[in-house]
Scaffold this active site. Structure first.
Site: not given
Ligand code: SAH
Length: 346
Positions: A94, A107, A114, A118, A121, A165-166, A221, A296, A339
């Site tokens: 997506e 984005c 991934c 986390c 996520c 993804g990372e 972070l 979110n 996000c």
């Molecule tokens: N893997 C990379 C990029 C993808 S995530 C990374 O970790 O940065 C993009 C951003 O969305 C990251 O800052 C992540 O921590 C955040 N994110 C993931 N799940 C989320 C959620 N449910 N609500 C808000 N931000 C979220």
């Protein structure tokens, strides 16, 4: 390879020129085809109207163009657009278009699924299926740029690697894609308008510094206390904060570029004064900016966005310590485009 045919966009310009020279044609033909493939984003050899029919047929015999297909497009009430993008092997990723009054941001995804875990996520639940190729990343940007022009009457202005993804675990392909996106032979966008977001892979952050990249870096972070961070981002056990910090110091020493931290404040997880103090300590070694992003929800209610008092506390303490802080509101929530919500629900 598809049916023994090669993906033509895996070739460099020099390789494409050499291909034509080997066949007794002019190297210049390679330049023309290269321009069609990238700058003009041709979906098929048929599109290449200044190339002879014969040559087009010959290319068709040897190569494929694995162009992505926007399978489904959803539009949010706030104007955010989400594309479900089909890859040549049928997998889906997506990408999202986020319009504001001053910019339109793409984005984009860097992997199918991934490999990180986390807890907050949605993409983490998909597991990593494969890395995206440079052209598959590039095509997402082109598709969003077209939609931006069509629906908002302006070209895309910014790109963030914050989709699925990372990015630093698909390092080479992400850098190759950015090369094409920023090259005058591709989209000619400024690298200053590109942000690569990472959960923090120390070795790869150092490599970015060594490779002298010109785009911006953001680090997800979410906590500057190891115990807390490991509980929500388990890979932190492998890449602890000490290593992350050391890599970021290296990055800053080499690039002199400010570091952005993405940070969600959750109730009962990182909403106390000690959490803010740890963040301030962590940020001290370089000019930093903290983006407080809204959570979110992805389902079960295990995580709850902290109340505005906690956000205010973060803002006050960070500002008192001369750390730039912004509070970012989510976009596209109604279509699961925000996000951490990208999970191919459809
Ligand atoms: N893997 C990379 C990029 C993808 S995530 C990374 O970790 O940065 C993009 C951003 O969305 C990251 O800052 C992540 O921590 C955040 N994110 C993931 N799940 C989320 C959620 N449910 N609500 C808000 N931000 C979220």
């Amino acid at each position: 390879m598809t049916n023994g045919k090669k993906d033509i966009r895996a070739l460099t310009k020099d390789q494409l020129r050499a291909f034509f020279i080997d066949r007794g044609d002019k190297a210049f033909r390679g330049n023309q085809v290269y321009e069609w493939l990238w700058k003009k984003s041709a979906h098929s050899f048929e599109d290449m109207t200044n190339i002879s029919l014969e040559t087009r047929a010959m290319l068709e015999e040897h190569f494929v163009i694995n162009h992505i297909k926007v399978d489904q497009m959803q539009r949010s009430s706030d104007g955010t657009i989400k594309n479900a993008v089909q890859l040549h092997d049928g997998l889906i990723v997506e990408s999202v278009l986020i319009p504001t009054s001053t910019r339109t941001t793409a984005c984009v995804s860097s992997q199918v699924g991934c490999s990180l875990d986390c807890k907050f996520c949605a993409t983490a639940r998909l597991k990593r299926m494969r890395n995206l190729n440079p052209d598959e990343i590039y095509d997402q940007v082109v598709a969003i740029d077209n939609e931006s022009r069509l629906y908002y009457d302006k070209p895309l202005s910014n790109i963030v690697f914050m989709g699925m993804g990372e990015p630093l675990m698909n390092y080479n392909n992400v850098l190759k894609a950015i090369d094409k996106i920023t090259s005058p032979e591709g989209l000619g966008m400024s690298p200053k308008r590109i942000v690569v977001s990472t959960s923090g892979v120390p070795k790869m952050i150092k490599k970015l510094a060594d490779d002298d990249v010109k785009f911006k870096l953001a680090v997800s972070l979410h906590s500057a206390i190891d115990e807390v961070r490991t509980s929500i981002m388990p890979f932190n056990a492998t890449f602890p904060l000490k290593d992350l910090r050391e890599a970021l110091e290296y990055w800053y020493a080499k690039t002199k570029k400010r570091i952005t931290y993405e940070y969600v404040v959750w109730e009962g997880i990182n909403d106390k004064r000690k959490d803010v103090d740890a963040l301030v300590q962590f940020c001290k070694f370089a000019p930093s900016k903290v983006n407080l992003i809204e959570y979110n929800p992805i389902d079960d209610g295990e995580f709850q966005q902290a109340d505005s008092k906690a956000i205010d506390m973060y803002q006050e303490v960070l500002e008192a310590n001369h750390i730039t802080v912004t509070v970012r509101r989510s976009r596209g929530k109604d279509i699961d485009a925000a996000c951490g919500q990208l999970a191919n629900k459809s």
